[in-house]
Scaffold this motif. Structure first.
Motif, mmCIF file in Angstrom:
data_model
loop_
_atom_site.group_PDB
_atom_site.id
_atom_site.type_symbol
_atom_site.label_atom_id
_atom_site.label_comp_id
_atom_site.label_asym_id
_atom_site.label_seq_id
_atom_site.Cartn_x
_atom_site.Cartn_y
_atom_site.Cartn_z
ATOM 1 N N PHE A 67 0.830 -1.202 0.000
ATOM 2 C CA PHE A 67 0.000 0.000 0.000
ATOM 3 C C PHE A 67 0.865 1.253 0.000
ATOM 4 O O PHE A 67 0.637 2.184 -0.778
ATOM 5 N N MET A 68 1.877 1.273 0.844
ATOM 6 C CA MET A 68 2.765 2.445 0.917
ATOM 7 C C MET A 68 3.592 2.596 -0.364
ATOM 8 O O MET A 68 3.783 3.703 -0.849
ATOM 9 N N GLY A 71 1.048 3.382 -3.591
ATOM 10 C CA GLY A 71 0.026 4.409 -3.454
ATOM 11 C C GLY A 71 -0.090 5.334 -4.653
ATOM 12 O O GLY A 71 -1.194 5.637 -5.103
ATOM 13 N N ILE A 79 -7.311 4.437 -2.627
ATOM 14 C CA ILE A 79 -6.486 4.910 -1.512
ATOM 15 C C ILE A 79 -7.357 5.201 -0.298
ATOM 16 O O ILE A 79 -7.044 4.763 0.823
ATOM 17 N N MET A 80 -8.432 5.936 -0.480
ATOM 18 C CA MET A 80 -9.314 6.283 0.640
ATOM 19 C C MET A 80 -9.984 5.047 1.232
ATOM 20 O O MET A 80 -10.153 4.942 2.448
ATOM 21 N N TYR A 82 -8.846 1.864 1.353
ATOM 22 C CA TYR A 82 -7.931 1.068 2.168
ATOM 23 C C TYR A 82 -7.337 1.865 3.321
ATOM 24 O O TYR A 82 -6.982 1.289 4.350
ATOM 25 N N ARG A 83 -7.255 3.159 3.181
ATOM 26 C CA ARG A 83 -6.822 3.989 4.308
ATOM 27 C C ARG A 83 -7.812 3.852 5.460
ATOM 28 O O ARG A 83 -7.422 3.689 6.612
ATOM 29 N N CYS A 86 -7.376 0.481 7.078
ATOM 30 C CA CYS A 86 -6.168 0.446 7.912
ATOM 31 C C CYS A 86 -6.411 1.145 9.251
ATOM 32 O O CYS A 86 -5.947 0.676 10.284
ATOM 33 N N TYR A 87 -7.140 2.275 9.224
ATOM 34 C CA TYR A 87 -7.436 2.985 10.464
ATOM 35 C C TYR A 87 -8.255 2.135 11.422
ATOM 36 O O TYR A 87 -8.164 2.296 12.635
ATOM 37 N N ALA A 96 2.306 0.287 10.214
ATOM 38 C CA ALA A 96 2.575 1.501 9.440
ATOM 39 C C ALA A 96 3.434 2.477 10.230
ATOM 40 O O ALA A 96 4.393 3.041 9.696
#
Length: 109
Positions: A67-68, A71, A79-80, A82-83, A86-87, A96
């Protein structure tokens, strides 16, 4: 008929959750999701997320690393999507912050 031409992250998550990589590669209509230059990174994210969701530390690490690193090639929706995922996963957030927080220090595993 199924909407095989969608690249929404929710749809790709559904495909990754219901089929293995081998099944996707063997399906003549779905194999394009892993071969098309414009969508293959999004499909790869979905597959890696599914592995991370049910996998061990290494699977989560591999997902966050991918992901990093990839991106910039992903579209904004992916991106939004999976972000947000992840949160909501404390293990992925810890990975991360612990391994990918400082870009000036190369961390080899």
């Amino acid at each position: 008929m199924f909407p095989y031409k969608s690249n929404s992250p929710q749809y790709l998550d559904y495909i990754a959750a219901t089929l293995s990589r081998k099944q996707i590669e063997d399906d003549p209509t779905l194999c394009l999701l892993l071969e098309n230059e414009l969508i293959k990174d999004n499909m790869e994210m979905a597959i890696r997320y599914n592995n991370a969701k049910y996998g061990d530390f290494q699977a989560k690490y591999d997902f966050v690393e991918y992901f990093m690193a990839n991106g910039p090639e992903l579209d904004a929706d992916t991106i939004m999507h999976y972000r947000g995922k992840c949160y909501n996963d404390p293990a992925m957030m810890e990975i991360a912050y612990s391994y990918f927080n400082n870009g000036n220090i190369a961390q080899i595993r």
